[in-house]
Design a protein around this motif. Sequence first.
Motif, mmCIF file in Angstrom:
data_model
loop_
_atom_site.group_PDB
_atom_site.id
_atom_site.type_symbol
_atom_site.label_atom_id
_atom_site.label_comp_id
_atom_site.label_asym_id
_atom_site.label_seq_id
_atom_site.Cartn_x
_atom_site.Cartn_y
_atom_site.Cartn_z
ATOM 1 N N PRO A 1 42.493 42.871 42.104
ATOM 2 C CA PRO A 1 42.292 42.369 40.744
ATOM 3 C C PRO A 1 40.813 42.390 40.391
ATOM 4 O O PRO A 1 39.954 42.146 41.248
ATOM 5 C CB PRO A 1 42.835 40.935 40.829
ATOM 6 N N THR A 2 40.512 42.655 39.141
ATOM 7 C CA THR A 2 39.113 42.808 38.709
ATOM 8 C C THR A 2 38.273 41.581 39.045
ATOM 9 O O THR A 2 37.119 41.691 39.482
ATOM 10 C CB THR A 2 39.059 43.066 37.187
ATOM 11 N N GLU A 3 38.865 40.373 38.889
ATOM 12 C CA GLU A 3 38.072 39.165 39.131
ATOM 13 C C GLU A 3 37.687 39.017 40.598
ATOM 14 O O GLU A 3 36.706 38.341 40.910
ATOM 15 C CB GLU A 3 38.837 37.919 38.667
ATOM 16 N N GLY B 1 32.926 39.251 45.820
ATOM 17 C CA GLY B 1 32.153 40.489 45.833
ATOM 18 C C GLY B 1 31.305 40.678 47.072
ATOM 19 O O GLY B 1 31.113 41.801 47.545
ATOM 20 N N HIS B 2 30.785 39.593 47.633
ATOM 21 C CA HIS B 2 29.925 39.698 48.810
ATOM 22 C C HIS B 2 30.711 40.019 50.083
ATOM 23 O O HIS B 2 30.103 40.321 51.118
ATOM 24 C CB HIS B 2 29.145 38.394 49.011
ATOM 25 N N TYR B 3 32.028 39.956 50.002
ATOM 26 C CA TYR B 3 32.857 40.196 51.193
ATOM 27 C C TYR B 3 33.599 41.530 51.130
ATOM 28 O O TYR B 3 34.392 41.844 52.008
ATOM 29 C CB TYR B 3 33.862 39.052 51.369
ATOM 30 N N LEU B 4 33.293 42.325 50.103
ATOM 31 C CA LEU B 4 33.956 43.614 49.946
ATOM 32 C C LEU B 4 33.535 44.590 51.038
ATOM 33 O O LEU B 4 32.403 44.542 51.535
ATOM 34 C CB LEU B 4 33.646 44.209 48.574
ATOM 35 N N TYR C 1 60.797 40.894 38.916
ATOM 36 C CA TYR C 1 60.305 40.266 37.689
ATOM 37 C C TYR C 1 59.074 39.409 37.973
ATOM 38 O O TYR C 1 58.148 39.343 37.179
ATOM 39 C CB TYR C 1 61.405 39.407 37.080
ATOM 40 N N ALA C 2 59.067 38.746 39.127
ATOM 41 C CA ALA C 2 57.984 37.823 39.466
ATOM 42 C C ALA C 2 56.710 38.540 39.864
ATOM 43 O O ALA C 2 55.637 37.961 39.846
ATOM 44 C CB ALA C 2 58.427 36.904 40.610
ATOM 45 N N ARG C 3 56.817 39.808 40.242
ATOM 46 C CA ARG C 3 55.667 40.511 40.781
ATOM 47 C C ARG C 3 54.624 40.744 39.696
ATOM 48 O O ARG C 3 54.885 41.385 38.697
ATOM 49 C CB ARG C 3 56.124 41.859 41.347
ATOM 50 N N ALA C 4 53.456 40.216 39.889
ATOM 51 C CA ALA C 4 52.385 40.436 38.927
ATOM 52 C C ALA C 4 51.210 41.077 39.645
ATOM 53 O O ALA C 4 51.096 42.279 39.739
ATOM 54 C CB ALA C 4 51.986 39.120 38.290
ATOM 55 N N LYS C 5 50.350 40.238 40.242
ATOM 56 C CA LYS C 5 49.215 40.771 40.967
ATOM 57 C C LYS C 5 49.604 41.249 42.362
ATOM 58 O O LYS C 5 48.955 42.102 42.935
ATOM 59 C CB LYS C 5 48.127 39.703 41.086
ATOM 60 N N ALA C 6 50.672 40.696 42.913
ATOM 61 C CA ALA C 6 50.996 40.972 44.310
ATOM 62 C C ALA C 6 51.451 42.409 44.518
ATOM 63 O O ALA C 6 50.823 43.163 45.238
ATOM 64 C CB ALA C 6 52.081 40.010 44.786
ATOM 65 N N SER C 7 52.537 42.793 43.886
ATOM 66 C CA SER C 7 53.101 44.144 43.951
ATOM 67 C C SER C 7 53.348 44.621 45.379
ATOM 68 O O SER C 7 53.307 45.808 45.655
ATOM 69 C CB SER C 7 52.212 45.155 43.213
ATOM 70 N N VAL C 8 53.595 43.702 46.308
ATOM 71 C CA VAL C 8 53.965 44.049 47.678
ATOM 72 C C VAL C 8 55.239 43.282 48.028
ATOM 73 O O VAL C 8 55.313 42.074 47.825
ATOM 74 C CB VAL C 8 52.854 43.692 48.695
ATOM 75 N N GLN D 1 45.102 29.539 45.002
ATOM 76 C CA GLN D 1 45.838 30.160 43.900
ATOM 77 C C GLN D 1 45.789 31.681 43.997
ATOM 78 O O GLN D 1 46.776 32.371 43.700
ATOM 79 C CB GLN D 1 45.271 29.701 42.550
ATOM 80 N N ASP D 2 44.650 32.226 44.437
ATOM 81 C CA ASP D 2 44.550 33.676 44.616
ATOM 82 C C ASP D 2 45.514 34.140 45.708
ATOM 83 O O ASP D 2 46.160 35.190 45.588
ATOM 84 C CB ASP D 2 43.117 34.078 44.983
#
Length: 593
Positions: free
Chosen positions: A80-82, A90-93, A275-282, A151-152
Motif C-alpha cells: 500500500p502507498t502509505e 519507509g526506513h525498513y524497505l 468480498y472482504a479482500r481489500a489490501k490483503a489480496s492473499v 491495524q496494518d
Amino acid sequence: MRIVRVEIVNFRGIKQLSWHPAPGTNCLVGPGDSGKTTVLDAIELAFAPRNGVTFDDTDFYAVHPKANPIAITVTIGDLPTEFLKEDKYGHYLQGWDDAAKRLEDEPDEARGLEDVLSVKLTVDHTLEGEWTLFNQRVAQGDQSLRVLGFQDRQDIAPSRLGPYADRHLGWGRQSVLNRITKGSTASRGLMAEAGRVARQEFSKDSQSLFADTIKEAKLAAERLGVPVGDRLHAMLDVQAMGLSGGGISLHDGDLPLRRLGVGSSRLFTAALQDYARAKASVALIDEVEHGLEPHRISRLLRELKKETADGKTKAQVFMTTHSPVVLQELDVDELNVVRRHPKSGAATIVPANKPYPGLDVQSQPRANPQAYLAPTILVCEGKTEVGFVRGLDDYWVSKGRLPLSTAGVVPVSGGGVDKAPVIAGYFHSLGYRIGLLLDSDRDPEDANVLNQLRSAGVSVFRWAQGHATEDHLFRDLPLASIINLIKAAAATQADEQSILDRLNRRLPAKKFAIYSDIEKAADDRDVRIALGELAKGREKNDKRERERERGWFKDISIAEWIGRKLVGPHLDELRGKFSETITEIRIWIDREQ
C-alpha cells in the motif's frame, strides 16, 4: 499485497525452507507429512495478532525449543502507498529483484528493484512470539526494532479457509464477517447494541417466569436484613453470559447457516472472503477440495483465479490438495511440488512447470494427475503394464504383502516406449522416486535416454530381450492360463473370426478351422509365440490404412484381471526373465522410502 518470499526455520516438521511463490495461484502438492499445511500455517502466523497465538513445544522442529528456535520471515511486495512513507515503514524497505529472485537490503527503484517489507516472527523456548520488521540493518543492530501496526497487520493479513468454514459464518474473532463489518468500532458497537436488545427482549417475559423465585429471594434477604428494593426482578446479564461476536451468526430464516453442508459453507465463506479482500489480496486454502463435488471444485477455482479489468488476478492464492480433480483444473504453472527430507528436515518447493526436453509439461496434470500426489511413481510403457501391476498388487495384498498405496507407489501410463522415459525423467526432476517399466521388443528412439535415467537414479525394469508383456504372458504361463488368455481375447475383441484369420495367416500350416481349435493347440510353442505377437496389435501394411490393430489387453481392467488371476497365483512356478523382473519390481516397491 503479494508475497515474494517465504523463509521457514525450525517450524514443526520443517528444519529449513526458502521459497519464492508465484504471483497468482500456488497449489502445493506432495505426499503426506511433506509440510504443505505447515507452509500455510507459517504464512498465517507471520501476520497473526500477538495476543491471538499460543505456541507449545510441538511447534518446534524435533520438539526441541532450546536447540531449534523458530524463525518465519515473509517478504511482501505490491505494498500500500502509505507503507512507503518515511514516517510509516519507509526506513525498513528492501529491494526485490524478481528476475533473479534476490533480496537486497536497500531499495533501488532505478535498478528496477521492487520496494518490499519483510515481516519476521521468532519464537524461543519461552514460547513467546516476537513479530518485527526485518532487514540486514536490523539484524546488525544499525536500525531499531519496529513492528507492523496492529491495524496494518489486520488489513493485510491473509484470509484462511480451512476444511471447516462454519466459524466464518458468525461474528466471532477473526471471522470474515467480523472483517467486513465496517470498522472495529462499529463491530464493538454492534455487540453492545445486541446486548441491549437481548436484555429488553428478555425482560418482557422475565417477571412472570421468575416471579415465584424472586418472591422467595426477597423474603430470604429481608430475614437476614439485606436491603433490597421493591424493584427486584430478573434481567439478562450479558457480560456474565459472555455475549460476543461468536454467539451471533447468520441465519436463513430460523436456520443458522453454520448448519449448511461442509461444501456449501466453504463456498459461501470463499465468496465472503473474496468480498472482504481489500489490501490483503492473499488467500490460504487448506484441502481446497474438502466437501465439494467436482463441478463445485471447478467453480471455486475459477472464481479464485478470476481476473480483474486490468488483467491481473484477484488474489495470490496458496492452497493444498490431495485431489486429482483439482490438478486437472489447474495449469501446470500453478502447481508446486513439496518435498521434505525425512532425516535432515530440509524442505524444497519445486515449480511443476519446470521445462523438460521433449515433453509438454502441461499435459501431465491432465494425463497423470494422481502421479503428483504420491512420493513414488512407477511409469509403465502403457495401459497393459499399468493394469498388470495393479493386478499383481491385488494378488500380493491377498497374500499379506504391502499394498502399493501403503508403500506410496502409483503406477501411471507413459503412453509408449518413446514417451514413457521422458515422463519418468520429468517427474524425477521434480524430486519423485521413479521406476520405469518398459517392454523390450523395441528400444526408445533416443538410444541414450535409458542410460541417462539410470545414472540419474531412475530404476529401469525391462522384460527379456525382444519380449513385450504379451509375449511373456503367452510364452511363460502354464497351459490353463494360456487357455484363459485365449478366451479373454475372444471376449475383449468380440470377433473370433478376425483372430482366427490373423492366426491362420501367420501359421498357414496349422489350418485352424474354428476358434476352439486355437485352445486345443495352446500347448504348441509356435502357436503361443504367434498369439503373443497378435495380442500386441500392429500397424497394417496397407499404406491407405494407418490405423493400428487394437491390442487384446490394452484395457487396464482386463490387464488387472490377468495380473491378479493368471500371473500372481503362478509366480512361484515361473522361471526366467519374466519372473526375475517382477521380483525386481517387488523389491523396489518394498525398498525403504
